[in-house]
Scaffold this motif. Structure first.
Motif, PDB file in Angstrom:
ATOM      1  N   GLY A   1       0.812  -1.218   0.000  1.00  0.00           N
ATOM      2  CA  GLY A   1       0.000   0.000   0.000  1.00  0.00           C
ATOM      3  C   GLY A   1       0.843   1.265   0.000  1.00  0.00           C
ATOM      4  N   ILE A   2       2.039   1.171  -0.594  1.00  0.00           N
ATOM      5  CA  ILE A   2       2.946   2.321  -0.641  1.00  0.00           C
ATOM      6  C   ILE A   2       2.541   3.230  -1.811  1.00  0.00           C
ATOM      7  CG2 ILE A   2       5.357   3.028  -1.023  1.00  0.00           C
ATOM      8  CD1 ILE A   2       5.166   1.439   1.581  1.00  0.00           C
ATOM      9  N   GLU A   3       2.579   4.532  -1.567  1.00  0.00           N
ATOM     10  CA  GLU A   3       2.268   5.479  -2.639  1.00  0.00           C
ATOM     11  C   GLU A   3       3.528   5.771  -3.452  1.00  0.00           C
ATOM     12  OE1 GLU A   3       0.389   6.460  -4.796  1.00  0.00           O
ATOM     13  OE2 GLU A   3      -0.859   8.091  -4.006  1.00  0.00           O
ATOM     14  N   ALA A   4       3.422   5.573  -4.760  1.00  0.00           N
ATOM     15  CA  ALA A   4       4.500   5.908  -5.706  1.00  0.00           C
ATOM     16  C   ALA A   4       3.821   5.978  -7.061  1.00  0.00           C
ATOM     17  CB  ALA A   4       5.592   4.844  -5.700  1.00  0.00           C
ATOM     18  N   PHE A   5       4.478   6.604  -8.025  1.00  0.00           N
ATOM     19  CA  PHE A   5       3.836   6.791  -9.332  1.00  0.00           C
ATOM     20  C   PHE A   5       4.627   6.116 -10.452  1.00  0.00           C
ATOM     21  CE2 PHE A   5       1.876   9.850  -6.670  1.00  0.00           C
ATOM     22  CZ  PHE A   5       0.572   9.979  -7.163  1.00  0.00           C
ATOM     23  N   ALA A   6       3.881   5.601 -11.438  1.00  0.00           N
ATOM     24  CA  ALA A   6       4.517   5.040 -12.636  1.00  0.00           C
ATOM     25  C   ALA A   6       4.421   6.094 -13.729  1.00  0.00           C
ATOM     26  CB  ALA A   6       3.808   3.769 -13.078  1.00  0.00           C
ATOM     27  N   GLU A   7       5.573   6.431 -14.280  1.00  0.00           N
ATOM     28  CA  GLU A   7       5.618   7.461 -15.335  1.00  0.00           C
ATOM     29  C   GLU A   7       4.773   7.018 -16.532  1.00  0.00           C
ATOM     30  OE1 GLU A   7       9.248   9.994 -17.443  1.00  0.00           O
ATOM     31  OE2 GLU A   7       9.584   7.929 -16.833  1.00  0.00           O
ATOM     32  N   ASN A   8       4.972   5.774 -16.945  1.00  0.00           N
ATOM     33  CA  ASN A   8       4.222   5.219 -18.086  1.00  0.00           C
ATOM     34  C   ASN A   8       3.746   3.828 -17.694  1.00  0.00           C
ATOM     35  OD1 ASN A   8       5.099   7.362 -20.123  1.00  0.00           O
ATOM     36  ND2 ASN A   8       7.028   6.604 -19.322  1.00  0.00           N
ATOM     37  N   PHE A   9       2.451   3.569 -17.871  1.00  0.00           N
ATOM     38  CA  PHE A   9       1.850   2.347 -17.327  1.00  0.00           C
ATOM     39  C   PHE A   9       1.070   1.644 -18.444  1.00  0.00           C
ATOM     40  CE2 PHE A   9      -1.423   0.141 -14.738  1.00  0.00           C
ATOM     41  CZ  PHE A   9      -0.627  -0.448 -13.770  1.00  0.00           C
TER      42      PHE A   9
ATOM     43  N   ILE B   1       6.912  -6.815  -3.872  1.00  0.00           N
ATOM     44  CA  ILE B   1       7.753  -5.654  -4.206  1.00  0.00           C
ATOM     45  C   ILE B   1       7.651  -4.607  -3.100  1.00  0.00           C
ATOM     46  CG2 ILE B   1       7.651  -5.910  -6.723  1.00  0.00           C
ATOM     47  CD1 ILE B   1       5.513  -3.605  -6.684  1.00  0.00           C
ATOM     48  N   LEU B   2       8.736  -3.814  -2.970  1.00  0.00           N
ATOM     49  CA  LEU B   2       8.686  -2.641  -2.091  1.00  0.00           C
ATOM     50  C   LEU B   2       9.069  -1.440  -2.954  1.00  0.00           C
ATOM     51  CD1 LEU B   2       8.456  -1.305   0.730  1.00  0.00           C
ATOM     52  CD2 LEU B   2      10.922  -1.644   0.949  1.00  0.00           C
ATOM     53  N   LEU B   3       8.142  -0.498  -3.078  1.00  0.00           N
ATOM     54  CA  LEU B   3       8.384   0.697  -3.894  1.00  0.00           C
ATOM     55  C   LEU B   3       9.092   1.745  -3.050  1.00  0.00           C
ATOM     56  CD1 LEU B   3       4.857   0.750  -5.513  1.00  0.00           C
ATOM     57  CD2 LEU B   3       6.986   0.484  -6.786  1.00  0.00           C
ATOM     58  N   THR B   4      10.358   2.029  -3.378  1.00  0.00           N
ATOM     59  CA  THR B   4      11.095   3.037  -2.605  1.00  0.00           C
ATOM     60  C   THR B   4      11.177   4.361  -3.368  1.00  0.00           C
ATOM     61  OG1 THR B   4      13.177   2.232  -3.484  1.00  0.00           O
ATOM     62  CG2 THR B   4      12.486   1.344  -1.353  1.00  0.00           C
ATOM     63  N   ASP B   5      10.650   4.362  -4.599  1.00  0.00           N
ATOM     64  CA  ASP B   5      10.691   5.580  -5.421  1.00  0.00           C
ATOM     65  C   ASP B   5       9.628   5.467  -6.503  1.00  0.00           C
ATOM     66  OD1 ASP B   5      11.561   8.000  -6.362  1.00  0.00           O
ATOM     67  OD2 ASP B   5      13.655   7.383  -6.632  1.00  0.00           O
TER      68      ASP B   5
ATOM     69  N   GLY C   1      25.856 -13.031  13.748  1.00  0.00           N
ATOM     70  CA  GLY C   1      26.860 -13.065  12.676  1.00  0.00           C
ATOM     71  C   GLY C   1      26.291 -13.592  11.372  1.00  0.00           C
ATOM     72  N   ILE C   2      24.960 -13.542  11.237  1.00  0.00           N
ATOM     73  CA  ILE C   2      24.302 -14.028  10.018  1.00  0.00           C
ATOM     74  C   ILE C   2      23.668 -12.845   9.302  1.00  0.00           C
ATOM     75  CG2 ILE C   2      22.383 -15.444   9.123  1.00  0.00           C
ATOM     76  CD1 ILE C   2      22.835 -17.340  11.501  1.00  0.00           C
ATOM     77  N   GLU C   3      23.926 -12.720   7.991  1.00  0.00           N
ATOM     78  CA  GLU C   3      23.364 -11.593   7.232  1.00  0.00           C
ATOM     79  C   GLU C   3      22.084 -12.029   6.538  1.00  0.00           C
ATOM     80  OE1 GLU C   3      26.100  -9.024   5.598  1.00  0.00           O
ATOM     81  OE2 GLU C   3      24.541  -7.732   4.761  1.00  0.00           O
ATOM     82  N   LEU C   4      20.958 -11.463   6.928  1.00  0.00           N
ATOM     83  CA  LEU C   4      19.679 -11.807   6.281  1.00  0.00           C
ATOM     84  C   LEU C   4      19.629 -11.201   4.894  1.00  0.00           C
ATOM     85  CD1 LEU C   4      17.048 -11.245   9.137  1.00  0.00           C
ATOM     86  CD2 LEU C   4      17.952 -13.420   8.296  1.00  0.00           C
ATOM     87  N   GLU C   5      19.046 -11.983   3.959  1.00  0.00           N
ATOM     88  CA  GLU C   5      18.878 -11.495   2.579  1.00  0.00           C
ATOM     89  C   GLU C   5      17.396 -11.198   2.367  1.00  0.00           C
ATOM     90  OE1 GLU C   5      19.400 -13.276  -1.873  1.00  0.00           O
ATOM     91  OE2 GLU C   5      20.422 -14.351  -0.252  1.00  0.00           O
ATOM     92  N   ARG C   6      17.109 -10.054   1.726  1.00  0.00           N
ATOM     93  CA  ARG C   6      15.703  -9.699   1.486  1.00  0.00           C
ATOM     94  C   ARG C   6      15.107 -10.590   0.404  1.00  0.00           C
ATOM     95  NH1 ARG C   6      18.579  -5.296   2.640  1.00  0.00           N
ATOM     96  NH2 ARG C   6      17.824  -3.950   4.311  1.00  0.00           N
ATOM     97  N   GLU C   7      13.898 -11.062   0.651  1.00  0.00           N
ATOM     98  CA  GLU C   7      13.179 -11.832  -0.373  1.00  0.00           C
ATOM     99  C   GLU C   7      12.388 -10.879  -1.282  1.00  0.00           C
ATOM    100  OE1 GLU C   7      10.897 -15.421   0.847  1.00  0.00           O
ATOM    101  OE2 GLU C   7       9.276 -14.537  -0.314  1.00  0.00           O
ATOM    102  N   VAL C   8      11.848  -9.843  -0.665  1.00  0.00           N
ATOM    103  CA  VAL C   8      11.029  -8.865  -1.395  1.00  0.00           C
ATOM    104  C   VAL C   8      11.908  -8.098  -2.391  1.00  0.00           C
ATOM    105  CG1 VAL C   8       9.702  -6.724  -1.077  1.00  0.00           C
ATOM    106  CG2 VAL C   8       9.367  -8.654   0.490  1.00  0.00           C
ATOM    107  N   ASN C   9      11.368  -7.851  -3.593  1.00  0.00           N
ATOM    108  CA  ASN C   9      12.095  -7.100  -4.623  1.00  0.00           C
ATOM    109  C   ASN C   9      12.021  -5.604  -4.306  1.00  0.00           C
ATOM    110  OD1 ASN C   9      12.581  -9.279  -6.847  1.00  0.00           O
ATOM    111  ND2 ASN C   9      10.459  -9.547  -6.169  1.00  0.00           N
ATOM    112  N   ILE C  10      13.190  -4.976  -4.175  1.00  0.00           N
ATOM    113  CA  ILE C  10      13.229  -3.543  -3.838  1.00  0.00           C
ATOM    114  C   ILE C  10      13.253  -2.738  -5.140  1.00  0.00           C
ATOM    115  CG2 ILE C  10      14.405  -1.745  -2.495  1.00  0.00           C
ATOM    116  CD1 ILE C  10      13.478  -4.184  -0.768  1.00  0.00           C
ATOM    117  N   TRP C  11      12.228  -1.925  -5.346  1.00  0.00           N
ATOM    118  CA  TRP C  11      12.134  -1.099  -6.581  1.00  0.00           C
ATOM    119  C   TRP C  11      12.314   0.361  -6.259  1.00  0.00           C
ATOM    120  CZ3 TRP C  11       7.464  -3.064  -9.986  1.00  0.00           C
ATOM    121  CH2 TRP C  11       7.782  -4.330 -10.512  1.00  0.00           C
TER     122      TRP C  11
END
Ligand code: FAD
Ligand code: NAP
Length: 337
Positions: free
Chosen positions: A16-24, A55-59, A327-337
């Motif tokens: 539910g993150i607000e972000a915009f697609a330039e062309n959709f 997905i996580l929309l960061t922009d 001492g364990i590095e977690l890896e994100r499963e979600v795609n960061i966009w």
């Protein structure tokens, strides 16, 4: 094909993150793929969007965002023991599961209620309760956005791994999955060894479950444990379960006797990321609009109004905290966009 501009993506992502697609661009027919071929030449950046549940929309999204709505589920061939089902990418994954359950086609019952589209299922080789898409997938039909041609990937070509595939690696953002074919069985081989699933079936007094009963048990567990994205923004498990060596597990278990490790092979173990996060003190913790789910700490939630950056920063704090303690590095499963 519909092409729109400056579209709000809030309803297109389960965080539910607000972000915009330039062309959709909305793809609804196979002719749209041909039009898409011309359109993709005009843009340098492409994002293919399904149900937006991983997905996580960061922009905002520059370039072209392609929303896949190709529909259809059909039986391609059938014999006494197996059946080949073709499903187009824009179908909901759970509608495909329902189709299989209604026809008594076994193989995807453990994958019931996973949100998202059929087209995204091969991307991370969706999995739950000991079953992964790779167990039933025969082929993936994809359109190469970079080379403007259709390509068929066999199961082997997909190079499936734990929440991973060739589409998440070398073909990342270079293809659009059009359809998949699944080889399902008319003679069920049930996978009901996962503790929670076994317990749920025992609770209902079922000793020889049907595939429909297995799916129903999975649905009960999922709805009791996972936050519904329609009510509270989330993208399911935010992190993957890390893999560590037998030796490392041995060292850790001297300090943490109850550390849950699952054998992957002779040398490596899978560790529960949820346990690591809980032990690091994050279960149920909230900072502003973002929090760690109180029932399943692998899930990060948007309590409302969070930005993608806030969610990402929160996830980074969890990563650093787990790293410091174990001492364990977690890896994100979600795609960061
Ligand atoms: P999106 O989020 O839209 O996209 C995810 C990725 O796939 C992106 O990289 C995108 O570019 C790509 N993609 C999407 N469609 C296409 C296409 N047609 N062609 C090419 N690339 C494409 N996952 C599991 O594996 N197991 C689970 O049990 C599970 N449970 C979940 C529970 C909840 C409550 C939630 C919110 C999520 C869960 N997930 C689970 C994660 C998610 O549902 C899956 O990863 C799902 O396959 C994502 O589908 P989507 O259509 O929403 O993909
Ligand atoms: P769970 O049953 O509480 O188990 C915790 C973790 O231990 C899981 O991550 C699971 O690994 C692992 N595990 C449990 N029993 C196992 C066994 N017998 N053999 C090997 N590994 C075992 O997990 P949960 O959180 O309720 O989720 C249930 C299933 O749904 C899991 O398979 C999980 O992956 C899936 N799920 C995925 C998402 C997502 O967004 N990706 C969200 C919700 C649920 P695995 O995760 O490798 O199976």
């Amino acid at each position: 094909m519909q092409l729109n501009h400056n579209i709000s993506l809030q309803k297109y992502n389960t965080f539910g993150i607000e972000a915009f697609a330039e062309n959709f661009a909305i793809i609804e027919t196979s002719d749209d793929i041909t039009t898409l071929s011309e359109l993709t030449r005009q843009y340098e950046q492409w994002h293919v969007l399904g149900g937006g549940s991983n997905i996580l929309l960061t922009d905002n999204l520059n370039g072209l965002t392609i929303y896949n709505q190709l529909k259809g589920i059909t039986i391609i061939e059938e014999n006494d023991t197996t059946v080949l089902v073709k499903a187009f990418a824009g179908e909901k994954w759970n509608d495909l599961v329902q189709f299989c359950l209604q026809h008594n086609f076994a193989g995807v019952e453990n994958l019931s209620l996973i949100p998202g589209s059929v087209g995204a299922a091969p991307i991370q080789n969706i999995g739950a309760y000991g079953v992964e898409l790779k167990n039933v997938l025969e082929t993936v039909e994809a359109y190469r956005l970079d080379e403007h041609k259709t390509e068929i990937f066999s199961n082997k070509d997909c190079n499936f791994g734990y929440r991973d595939s060739v589409f998440k690696q070398s073909f990342k953002n270079r293809i659009i999955i059009v359809a998949i074919k699944l080889r399902l069985s008319k003679i069920p081989k049930l996978v009901i060894g996962y503790g929670t699933l076994q317990q749920q079936l025992e609770k209902t007094g079922i000793s020889k479950p049907t595939i429909q009963q297995v799916a129903e048990a999975v649905n009960i567990i999922r709805t009791s444990k996972l936050p519904d994205p329609a009510k509270i923004g989330n993208a399911g498990s935010f992190f993957k379960n890390p893999t560590i060596s037998k030796f490392r597990l041995h060292v850790l278990s001297e300090q943490y006797a109850d550390i849950p490790g699952f054998t992957l092979n002779e040398m490596n173990f899978k560790i529960s990321a949820a346990w690591l996060i809980e032990q690091s003190g994050w279960k149920g913790k909230r900072e502003g609009n973002v929090g760690c789910n109180p029932l399943q700490p692998l899930v990060i939630v948007n309590y409302g109004g969070a930005t993608g950056k806030e969610v990402y920063d929160f996830s980074e704090k969890i990563v650093q905290s787990v790293k410091q303690k174990f001492g364990i590095e977690l890896e994100r499963e979600v795609n960061i966009w």
